[in-house]
Design a protein around this motif. Sequence first.
Motif, PDB file in Angstrom:
ATOM      1  N   ASN A 160       0.827  -1.206   0.000  1.00  0.00           N
ATOM      2  CA  ASN A 160       0.000   0.000   0.000  1.00  0.00           C
ATOM      3  C   ASN A 160       0.859   1.253   0.000  1.00  0.00           C
ATOM      4  O   ASN A 160       2.023   1.230   0.395  1.00  0.00           O
ATOM      5  CB  ASN A 160      -0.906   0.030   1.245  1.00  0.00           C
ATOM      6  N   HIS A 161       0.211   2.352  -0.418  1.00  0.00           N
ATOM      7  CA  HIS A 161       0.824   3.684  -0.395  1.00  0.00           C
ATOM      8  C   HIS A 161      -0.197   4.631   0.251  1.00  0.00           C
ATOM      9  O   HIS A 161      -0.854   5.415  -0.441  1.00  0.00           O
ATOM     10  CB  HIS A 161       1.152   4.157  -1.814  1.00  0.00           C
ATOM     11  N   LEU A 162      -0.350   4.570   1.543  1.00  0.00           N
ATOM     12  CA  LEU A 162      -1.450   5.246   2.230  1.00  0.00           C
ATOM     13  C   LEU A 162      -1.142   6.682   2.618  1.00  0.00           C
ATOM     14  O   LEU A 162      -2.060   7.449   2.931  1.00  0.00           O
ATOM     15  CB  LEU A 162      -1.832   4.469   3.491  1.00  0.00           C
ATOM     16  N   ILE A 163       0.134   7.076   2.628  1.00  0.00           N
ATOM     17  CA  ILE A 163       0.505   8.392   3.137  1.00  0.00           C
ATOM     18  C   ILE A 163       0.568   9.376   1.971  1.00  0.00           C
ATOM     19  O   ILE A 163       1.619   9.572   1.350  1.00  0.00           O
ATOM     20  CB  ILE A 163       1.854   8.340   3.886  1.00  0.00           C
ATOM     21  N   PHE A 164      -0.567   9.968   1.664  1.00  0.00           N
ATOM     22  CA  PHE A 164      -0.607  10.912   0.544  1.00  0.00           C
ATOM     23  C   PHE A 164      -1.767  11.877   0.712  1.00  0.00           C
ATOM     24  O   PHE A 164      -2.729  11.628   1.434  1.00  0.00           O
ATOM     25  CB  PHE A 164      -0.736  10.181  -0.801  1.00  0.00           C
ATOM     26  N   ALA A 165      -1.649  12.985   0.008  1.00  0.00           N
ATOM     27  CA  ALA A 165      -2.735  13.950  -0.125  1.00  0.00           C
ATOM     28  C   ALA A 165      -2.952  14.206  -1.609  1.00  0.00           C
ATOM     29  O   ALA A 165      -2.140  13.821  -2.456  1.00  0.00           O
ATOM     30  CB  ALA A 165      -2.377  15.248   0.607  1.00  0.00           C
ATOM     31  N   GLY A 204       3.522  10.370 -13.128  1.00  0.00           N
ATOM     32  CA  GLY A 204       2.359  10.919 -12.448  1.00  0.00           C
ATOM     33  C   GLY A 204       2.511  10.994 -10.943  1.00  0.00           C
ATOM     34  O   GLY A 204       1.782  11.740 -10.263  1.00  0.00           O
ATOM     35  N   ILE A 205       3.453  10.228 -10.409  1.00  0.00           N
ATOM     36  CA  ILE A 205       3.718  10.245  -8.973  1.00  0.00           C
ATOM     37  C   ILE A 205       4.064  11.656  -8.504  1.00  0.00           C
ATOM     38  O   ILE A 205       3.741  12.049  -7.380  1.00  0.00           O
ATOM     39  CB  ILE A 205       4.858   9.261  -8.640  1.00  0.00           C
ATOM     40  N   ALA A 206       4.690  12.452  -9.374  1.00  0.00           N
ATOM     41  CA  ALA A 206       5.128  13.791  -8.990  1.00  0.00           C
ATOM     42  C   ALA A 206       3.948  14.672  -8.574  1.00  0.00           C
ATOM     43  O   ALA A 206       4.098  15.556  -7.713  1.00  0.00           O
ATOM     44  CB  ALA A 206       5.898  14.442 -10.140  1.00  0.00           C
ATOM     45  N   VAL A 207       2.788  14.473  -9.155  1.00  0.00           N
ATOM     46  CA  VAL A 207       1.601  15.250  -8.780  1.00  0.00           C
ATOM     47  C   VAL A 207       1.260  15.006  -7.316  1.00  0.00           C
ATOM     48  O   VAL A 207       0.941  15.939  -6.561  1.00  0.00           O
ATOM     49  CB  VAL A 207       0.414  14.874  -9.691  1.00  0.00           C
ATOM     50  N   THR A 208       1.313  13.749  -6.907  1.00  0.00           N
ATOM     51  CA  THR A 208       1.013  13.414  -5.515  1.00  0.00           C
ATOM     52  C   THR A 208       2.095  13.930  -4.583  1.00  0.00           C
ATOM     53  O   THR A 208       1.803  14.330  -3.449  1.00  0.00           O
ATOM     54  CB  THR A 208       0.847  11.895  -5.371  1.00  0.00           C
ATOM     55  N   VAL A 209       3.343  13.912  -5.026  1.00  0.00           N
ATOM     56  CA  VAL A 209       4.429  14.432  -4.193  1.00  0.00           C
ATOM     57  C   VAL A 209       4.170  15.890  -3.838  1.00  0.00           C
ATOM     58  O   VAL A 209       4.292  16.297  -2.672  1.00  0.00           O
ATOM     59  CB  VAL A 209       5.783  14.262  -4.898  1.00  0.00           C
ATOM     60  N   GLN A 241      -1.011  16.676  10.501  1.00  0.00           N
ATOM     61  CA  GLN A 241      -2.339  16.254  10.954  1.00  0.00           C
ATOM     62  C   GLN A 241      -3.205  15.830   9.779  1.00  0.00           C
ATOM     63  O   GLN A 241      -3.913  14.814   9.853  1.00  0.00           O
ATOM     64  CB  GLN A 241      -3.017  17.375  11.725  1.00  0.00           C
ATOM     65  N   GLU A 242      -3.169  16.598   8.699  1.00  0.00           N
ATOM     66  CA  GLU A 242      -3.964  16.242   7.524  1.00  0.00           C
ATOM     67  C   GLU A 242      -3.553  14.886   6.968  1.00  0.00           C
ATOM     68  O   GLU A 242      -4.414  14.041   6.652  1.00  0.00           O
ATOM     69  CB  GLU A 242      -3.817  17.324   6.443  1.00  0.00           C
ATOM     70  N   LEU A 243      -2.250  14.667   6.850  1.00  0.00           N
ATOM     71  CA  LEU A 243      -1.785  13.398   6.299  1.00  0.00           C
ATOM     72  C   LEU A 243      -2.175  12.229   7.189  1.00  0.00           C
ATOM     73  O   LEU A 243      -2.610  11.176   6.694  1.00  0.00           O
ATOM     74  CB  LEU A 243      -0.264  13.427   6.129  1.00  0.00           C
ATOM     75  N   CYS A 250      -3.318   0.299  -2.541  1.00  0.00           N
ATOM     76  CA  CYS A 250      -4.042   1.566  -2.431  1.00  0.00           C
ATOM     77  C   CYS A 250      -3.087   2.736  -2.666  1.00  0.00           C
ATOM     78  O   CYS A 250      -2.083   2.896  -1.972  1.00  0.00           O
ATOM     79  CB  CYS A 250      -4.684   1.683  -1.047  1.00  0.00           C
ATOM     80  N   ASN A 251      -3.402   3.541  -3.672  1.00  0.00           N
ATOM     81  CA  ASN A 251      -2.627   4.737  -3.989  1.00  0.00           C
ATOM     82  C   ASN A 251      -3.498   5.644  -4.833  1.00  0.00           C
ATOM     83  O   ASN A 251      -4.496   5.195  -5.404  1.00  0.00           O
ATOM     84  CB  ASN A 251      -1.323   4.369  -4.702  1.00  0.00           C
ATOM     85  N   PRO A 252      -3.163   6.940  -4.944  1.00  0.00           N
ATOM     86  CA  PRO A 252      -4.075   7.872  -5.606  1.00  0.00           C
ATOM     87  C   PRO A 252      -4.049   7.832  -7.119  1.00  0.00           C
ATOM     88  O   PRO A 252      -4.963   8.352  -7.769  1.00  0.00           O
ATOM     89  CB  PRO A 252      -3.593   9.235  -5.111  1.00  0.00           C
ATOM     90  N   GLY A 253      -3.025   7.209  -7.705  1.00  0.00           N
ATOM     91  CA  GLY A 253      -2.886   7.287  -9.149  1.00  0.00           C
ATOM     92  C   GLY A 253      -3.383   6.086  -9.906  1.00  0.00           C
ATOM     93  O   GLY A 253      -3.995   6.225 -10.976  1.00  0.00           O
TER      94      GLY A 253
END
Length: 427
Positions: free
Chosen positions: A85-90, A110-115, A124-126, A326-329
């Motif tokens: 998983n890749h759960l730590i993202f905004a 595309g990973i750069a967008v999430t970075v 706190q948000e993360l 699980c990841n945003p991309g």
Amino acid sequence: MSVTTQTATESDSSAGSWLITNIGELVTQDLQREDTDTGVLRDAAVLFEGERISWIGSAKAAPAADQLIDAAGRAVLPGWVDSHNHLIFAGDRTAEFEARMSGQGYAAGGIAVTVDATRGASDQELEELASARVLEARSQGSTYLETKTGYGLDLAHEVRSAQIASRVADQVTFLGAHLVPAGIDPDDYTALVSGPMLQAVLPWVQWADVFCERGAFTEEQSRQVLQACQQAGLGLRVHGNQLGPGAGVKLAVEFAAASVDHVNYLDDSDIDALAASWSPDSSVRADHLGTVATCLPACDLSTRQPLAPARRLLDAGVQIALASNCNPGTSFTTSMPYCVTTAVLQMGLSVHEAVRAATWGGALALRKHRGEDRDGARAVGSLAVSHRADLQLLEAPSATHLAYRPGMPLTRAVWRAGQLVAGQPRS
């Protein structure tokens, strides 16, 4: 087939006991039992006290307990072990997904967008975002989760990601080698990952990973990262052979990595190498534990890559795992039932094989399949005496319904380390 009793030799009175009885199908994944060669018991019961399972046997011989749950013929399975998983993202990558569904190809960039979005979010948000994803996963039966760093990609943000990950997940993987940030020389960044960044995250991580793929890290850069992380005492994993043929599988086997994940593009030599890693005669395996091939079907469907050849891998003697990624991309889901269903309907696995890959297989990929694991914690991914009491009650008489009724919400209740964490077990 008769059901014999399995009883603990010591007791745990730190918390109340639970007895789930009248289980129509108990999928233990415990192939060491003398009364079954499939790991499945009928008309069964399971008792757990505190965080540990203390008894398994026939419902007719079930002992007393503080809490009694009548399964009324429903199925009970181990909790899912989601090992990738890749759960730590905004942030959000809906536009990328829509473009891909319109015919554009997936590229690692595309990973750069999430970075950018992750760096801009507060601690706190993360943590709140990641915690919500963990709760979502638990509601669908996942009781043990790995997650990675990899959306910070500089020293300070990778350390922050590792710290947050250590608070929300069961195991943490350092993935500073996820992508080379724009404007940085790839060799300079590889040296950063292999040196100062690695040393900075060590207190919070158990594993290291590298994205060995075109557009990410070359074979030599990946080798440098793996060597440094191995010397630092971390277990190894590899993202490999996702977007095309490559060196990922062979590097994973060479470094005795616990898993190589994605594995969409494999030739015969890749499969032979993975199979050989499981041979008792393997020269690199003192413990005879080979490299697990972790299949990520939700990601495969989203990126429109060929589904990982799970059937070929199993037939060759390779142990496999299923994970949600699980990841945003490329796989914005925490649903392990979806992955199990896909493996049955589209990847050639039987229900039993898919469930085993999503429970015991995930535990094997994280080296949590035995009680004497590196952190001393109880085994997960199977139901046996002294293992951690991670289990799920289905709203169905058998695990087959996961594929027979695809997409239906069949998770009735979930226990993690003996605690009810989701659902309602009683009518």
